[in-house]
Design a protein around this motif. Structure first.
Motif, PDB file in Angstrom:
ATOM      1  N   THR A 141       0.852  -1.193   0.000  1.00 51.50           N
ATOM      2  CA  THR A 141       0.000   0.000   0.000  1.00 51.50           C
ATOM      3  C   THR A 141       0.883   1.237   0.000  1.00 51.50           C
ATOM      4  OG1 THR A 141      -1.680  -1.194   1.254  1.00 51.50           O
ATOM      5  CG2 THR A 141      -1.860   1.206   1.185  1.00 51.50           C
ATOM      6  N   ILE A 142       0.586   2.154  -0.894  1.00 53.10           N
ATOM      7  CA  ILE A 142       1.352   3.399  -1.030  1.00 53.10           C
ATOM      8  C   ILE A 142       0.456   4.552  -0.584  1.00 53.10           C
ATOM      9  CG2 ILE A 142       2.590   4.925  -2.607  1.00 53.10           C
ATOM     10  CD1 ILE A 142       3.069   2.456  -4.369  1.00 53.10           C
ATOM     11  N   THR A 143       0.916   5.275   0.422  1.00 53.86           N
ATOM     12  CA  THR A 143       0.188   6.445   0.919  1.00 53.86           C
ATOM     13  C   THR A 143       0.954   7.701   0.515  1.00 53.86           C
ATOM     14  OG1 THR A 143      -0.570   5.150   2.815  1.00 53.86           O
ATOM     15  CG2 THR A 143      -0.805   7.547   2.947  1.00 53.86           C
ATOM     16  N   PRO A 144       0.495   8.432  -0.500  1.00 55.44           N
ATOM     17  CA  PRO A 144       1.208   9.640  -0.930  1.00 55.44           C
ATOM     18  C   PRO A 144       1.215  10.697   0.163  1.00 55.44           C
ATOM     19  CG  PRO A 144      -0.361   8.915  -2.607  1.00 55.44           C
ATOM     20  CD  PRO A 144      -0.664   8.153  -1.354  1.00 55.44           C
ATOM     21  N   PRO A 145       2.188  11.602   0.160  1.00 56.01           N
ATOM     22  CA  PRO A 145       2.212  12.678   1.163  1.00 56.01           C
ATOM     23  C   PRO A 145       1.049  13.637   0.966  1.00 56.01           C
ATOM     24  CG  PRO A 145       3.938  12.987  -0.476  1.00 56.01           C
ATOM     25  CD  PRO A 145       3.362  11.642  -0.737  1.00 56.01           C
ATOM     26  N   ALA A 146       0.812  14.441   1.989  1.00 57.28           N
ATOM     27  CA  ALA A 146      -0.362  15.323   1.973  1.00 57.28           C
ATOM     28  C   ALA A 146      -0.289  16.366   0.873  1.00 57.28           C
ATOM     29  CB  ALA A 146      -0.508  16.003   3.333  1.00 57.28           C
ATOM     30  N   TYR A 147       0.919  16.800   0.472  1.00 63.47           N
ATOM     31  CA  TYR A 147       1.011  17.883  -0.517  1.00 63.47           C
ATOM     32  C   TYR A 147       0.536  17.450  -1.894  1.00 63.47           C
ATOM     33  CZ  TYR A 147       5.334  15.734  -2.283  1.00 63.47           C
ATOM     34  OH  TYR A 147       6.259  14.872  -2.824  1.00 63.47           O
ATOM     35  N   THR A 148       0.463  16.147  -2.164  1.00 61.80           N
ATOM     36  CA  THR A 148       0.009  15.684  -3.474  1.00 61.80           C
ATOM     37  C   THR A 148      -1.506  15.712  -3.603  1.00 61.80           C
ATOM     38  OG1 THR A 148      -0.017  13.383  -2.723  1.00 61.80           O
ATOM     39  CG2 THR A 148       2.035  14.208  -3.670  1.00 61.80           C
ATOM     40  N   GLY A 149      -2.219  15.622  -2.457  1.00 52.05           N
ATOM     41  CA  GLY A 149      -3.676  15.588  -2.517  1.00 52.05           C
ATOM     42  C   GLY A 149      -4.239  14.279  -3.035  1.00 52.05           C
ATOM     43  N   LYS A 150      -3.454  13.199  -3.061  1.00 48.51           N
ATOM     44  CA  LYS A 150      -3.899  11.905  -3.568  1.00 48.51           C
ATOM     45  C   LYS A 150      -4.254  10.987  -2.407  1.00 48.51           C
ATOM     46  CE  LYS A 150      -1.072  11.998  -7.786  1.00 48.51           C
ATOM     47  NZ  LYS A 150      -0.037  11.273  -8.563  1.00 48.51           N
ATOM     48  N   ASN A 151      -5.095  10.011  -2.708  1.00 49.26           N
ATOM     49  CA  ASN A 151      -5.461   9.004  -1.727  1.00 49.26           C
ATOM     50  C   ASN A 151      -4.512   7.808  -1.827  1.00 49.26           C
ATOM     51  OD1 ASN A 151      -7.698  10.557  -0.941  1.00 49.26           O
ATOM     52  ND2 ASN A 151      -8.963   9.668  -2.575  1.00 49.26           N
ATOM     53  N   ALA A 152      -4.552   6.981  -0.804  1.00 49.56           N
ATOM     54  CA  ALA A 152      -3.719   5.776  -0.801  1.00 49.56           C
ATOM     55  C   ALA A 152      -4.187   4.811  -1.887  1.00 49.56           C
ATOM     56  CB  ALA A 152      -3.767   5.120   0.567  1.00 49.56           C
ATOM     57  N   TYR A 153      -3.254   4.044  -2.444  1.00 42.24           N
ATOM     58  CA  TYR A 153      -3.573   3.097  -3.508  1.00 42.24           C
ATOM     59  C   TYR A 153      -2.677   1.869  -3.366  1.00 42.24           C
ATOM     60  CZ  TYR A 153       0.510   5.307  -5.675  1.00 42.24           C
ATOM     61  OH  TYR A 153       1.765   5.803  -5.932  1.00 42.24           O
ATOM     62  N   GLN A 154      -3.079   0.790  -4.050  1.00 41.76           N
ATOM     63  CA  GLN A 154      -2.362  -0.472  -3.994  1.00 41.76           C
ATOM     64  C   GLN A 154      -1.394  -0.577  -5.163  1.00 41.76           C
ATOM     65  OE1 GLN A 154      -2.604  -2.808  -1.582  1.00 41.76           O
ATOM     66  NE2 GLN A 154      -4.125  -1.601  -0.443  1.00 41.76           N
ATOM     67  N   ALA A 155      -0.196  -1.082  -4.873  1.00 38.83           N
ATOM     68  CA  ALA A 155       0.782  -1.317  -5.933  1.00 38.83           C
ATOM     69  C   ALA A 155       0.418  -2.586  -6.699  1.00 38.83           C
ATOM     70  CB  ALA A 155       2.180  -1.442  -5.344  1.00 38.83           C
ATOM     71  N   GLU A 156       0.741  -2.617  -7.981  1.00 39.55           N
ATOM     72  CA  GLU A 156       0.412  -3.762  -8.824  1.00 39.55           C
ATOM     73  C   GLU A 156       1.575  -4.717  -9.007  1.00 39.55           C
ATOM     74  OE1 GLU A 156      -1.054  -2.255 -12.472  1.00 39.55           O
ATOM     75  OE2 GLU A 156      -2.864  -1.347 -11.583  1.00 39.55           O
TER      76      GLU A 156
END
Length: 727
Positions: A194-209
């Motif tokens: 699971t990859i949790t981007p930092p807050a400055y990106t504004g993205k949600n966590a997602y699963q690596a493939e």
């Protein structure tokens, strides 16, 4: 009675057509609904994508039927009558007469109506199927839908349900022993990253493939691993360094870590090492600022609007948090210059990846006037630590009251009188009058315009003195009063005025006047050079045109001539600068032959400090590993202690694999196999050694070229000739 029965026939034909057409549309919609219902029955809502597709098919089929049904219900008897006219020539294109009122028909139309009614009774089109519908395509579509529905019912659901499940990440352990049903070897059953981007990106966590991941700078990567048995040791090894142990939970092992630099990692499960995988970092780019307008240097001429239009494009990969413009106003000249800095907001009200700035700067609101300068730049910040500042742009307002000359104590004559600034004041008064034209009475407007024209006349007469004009004559028609203005009088040769060209033509002085050189006379003034005098005459001509329009109450038309006169006066100012050469001190020449190299050097001590710079050897362990590999090729033997040299060289190879996007992952895997075989005392894999050697050689920088002795192969004849020369 015949007419009424004919109308009933038309109604029956219409009813038959509507029923038949509605049945065809119902069958078409039923074919699509059958497919959608079958999909819902087979997978229900376990697969959201397929469920949404099935519902969309059913709704589209129902909507299609309702639209078609509403269209066929609009069919009226007029359309049926026209169809019968096309279908049966016996109706003689007169079936519409049956629908008309008998009182509205003339005698001929009544006879034709009765004839058509009788013919319709004989034909009976409602029994012979007066229309035909193409239903073959409908039945074919219905059959295909039924076949497709049956296929969906017998289709296994497992492959389709797997479409919506996340891809399972497979981690390879090349040296893991083969397992059987009775083995108790610990293996990895499932792994989630699971990859949790930092807050400055504004993205949600997602699963690596896949195990090879690419994350944002500062992102947190979490591994969750499930094994079949309890693991004795499970570690994450980064860049061939010390491993980090996983935390053991109820049903899985977990580990989380933030990454700001790229890395190469592998898993160590009970001494079994997996293949190498990469972690790439997506850096946070700084905001980009592109200023389209204004130019790098902008000069606002006298009379132009004192405004600057700023057009800029601001972009960032994740979003711009703040942007503003720093403007510095410089007022004054010389040592009396004062600076004032202001921060101007660009109106960014939200965080977006792209902004288009279009802002107009009013220089008068910034407190600028003629001769002032503006320096500004744009700066922007993103949501992280990115900061960008544009280049500095310059805006200057032209000051026509300043003579661009470097006056000092050695300056000679200054021929510029102080009332050269009056033309600028006339322009200011004219612009002020135009701005107040709508708010003042017409009489006041005309009076002020005439007064400005009088000022223009006085200024023209003052400049005329430099051309030898002592009165209002010599420029323009009618002397000093513009033609067409109030006070101008037309006259002729016999109106009583004195005209010298008609008086005493026998006077010797009058005959000599054209041939005499006179100073400071009209047309013969020598205070200026001919080129400068021509410019000044042009300026006086522009003043004349401006005065004409001011005196006739047309200040808007006079303004362009005033501007042009001011510019020509400016050119006259610049062309009349006079300089006197400075007189400075000239030093006597040095006696170079007597003094050269005659200084005392006994008190000068040479430098005694010495520094020894030792060249740093790059990739020392890789060079040592290559030396070991050469010895192994010659001797074919190795020691278990040599594995340490290969491990140190492997760390250097792993570090270089980060910089080159994982090009050496296969070589690292082969090196791992060689080290394992070396520790176990087995025969080393020759193919693996070849791959590792190529990778090590590619890492080393190119060798420096050194001079080599060249061997010249001479022929026997040349050698014999050389011996003869030596004797």
């Amino acid at each position: 009675m015949a007419i009424d029965s004919s109308i009933q026939i038309l109604h029956r034909i219409r009813r038959q057509y509507v029923q038949a057409k509605g049945l065809l549309y119902a069958l078409q919609a039923l074919a699509a609904i059958a497919v959608g219902v079958t999909m819902l029955y087979k997978w229900q809502f376990e697969v959201p994508v397929l469920a949404a597709t099935a519902i969309a098919i059913i709704l589209a089929a129902i909507l299609y039927f309702l639209m078609r049904w509403s269209s066929i219900r609009k069919v009226d008897l007029q359309q049926v009558a026209r169809h019968l006219n096309r279908q049966y020539p016996q109706m003689e294109d007169s079936t519409e007469l049956l629908l008309r009122n008998l009182n509205d028909l003339n005698l001929l139309e009544r006879l034709q109506q009765q004839r058509v009614a009788a013919t319709l009774q004989e034909l009976h089109p409602e029994k012979e199927k007066a229309f035909s519908l193409r239903s073959t395509a409908t039945y074919v579509a219905l059959g295909l839908a039924l076949v497709l529905s049956a296929g969906i019912l017998y289709l296994p659901a497992a492959p389709l349900t797997a479409v919506n499940t996340p891809n399972e990440i497979q981690v390879v352990f090349p040296n893991a022993p083969a397992t059987t049903a009775a083995d108790t070897v610990t293996v990895v059953e499932d792994i989630d990253i699971t990859i949790t981007p930092p807050a400055y990106t504004g993205k949600n966590a997602y699963q690596a493939e896949s195990p090879n991941i690419r994350v944002e700078e500062g992102a947190m990567v979490s591994w969750r691993i499930r094994t079949n048995n309890r693991a004795k040791a499970l570690q994450l090894v980064l860049n061939e360094d010390k491993g980090t142990s996983f935390s053991e939970g109820d049903d899985a092992y977990t580990l989380s870590r933030h990454f700001t630099t790229p890395a190469v990692y592998h898993l160590n499960l009970n001494g079994q090492k997996s293949a190498f995988y990469t972690i790439e970092i997506i850096p946070d780019e700084a905001p980009a600022i592109q200023i389209k307008r204004p130019k790098q240097y902008t000069e606002i001429l006298f009379g132009e609007p004192q405004q600057v239009n700023l057009q800029a494009q601001l972009t960032d990969d994740y979003g711009i948090r703040e942007a503003n413009m720093i403007a510095t106003v410089a007022k004054g000249t010389g040592e009396a210059v004062k600076f004032r800095e202001e921060k101007i907001s660009l109106g960014l009200n939200s965080t977006r990846q792209s902004y288009t700035v279009n802002k107009t700067l009013d220089l008068q609101q910034l407190g600028m006037t003629y001769g002032d300068e503006l320096y500004f730049y744009v700066q922007a910040w993103d949501n992280h630590r990115g900061y960008t500042r544009s280049e500095t742009y310059f805006v200057q307002i032209e000051d026509t009251a300043i003579v661009e000359a470097n006056f000092d104590m050695s300056m000679g004559v200054n021929p510029v009188p102080e009332y050269f600034r009056s033309q600028r004041q006339i322009i200011i008064d004219t612009e002020k009058l135009l701005a107040e034209q709508k708010s003042i009475p017409r009489a006041t407007f005309e009076e002020r315009s005439n007064n400005i024209g009088v000022d223009q006349k006085l200024l023209r007469l003052r400049y005329g003195k430099f051309l030898g004009e002592e009165s209002e004559s010599g420029i323009g028609p009618g002397g000093g009063i513009p033609e067409g203005a109030e006070g101008h009088e037309e006259h002729s040769a016999d109106d009583g005025h004195d005209h010298p060209e008609f008086q005493n033509q026998n006077d010797p002085q009058a005959l000599l006047d054209p041939y005499l050189h006179k100073h400071d006379q009209e047309g013969e003034a020598t205070i200026f050079e001919p080129a400068v005098k021509a410019k000044l005459k042009g300026a006086l001509a522009q003043m004349w045109e401006a005065e004409l329009r001011l005196r006739t109450h047309k200040p808007k038309e006079a303004l362009p001539y005033e501007y042009k006169a001011l510019r020509m006066l400016k050119e006259v100012q610049q062309s009349q600068r006079a300089y006197v050469a400075k007189t400075g001190f000239e030093a006597p020449p040095l006696k170079e032959p007597e003094l050269r190299l005659s200084g005392e050097l006994n008190k000068i001590t040479p430098l005694s400090e010495r520094q020894t710079i030792k060249a740093e050897t790059t990739l020392p362990y890789t060079r040592s590993a290559l030396d070991w590999l050469e010895r192994y090729k010659r001797q074919g033997k190795y020691k278990p202690q040599d594995a340490q040299v290969l491990e140190q060289a492997g760390r250097e190879l792993a570090q270089q694999a980060l910089n080159r996007s994982g090009n050496y992952l296969h070589a690292l895997q082969d090196l791992r196999q060689v080290i394992t075989e070396m520790k176990g005392g087995k025969k080393l894999c020759q193919t693996c050694l070849t791959t590792v050697e190529r990778a090590w050689v590619a890492l080393l920088p190119p060798a420096e070229r050194t001079p080599q002795a060249q061997r010249v192969q001479r022929s026997k004849l040349a050698q014999e000739y050389r011996k003869q020369l030596q004797q």
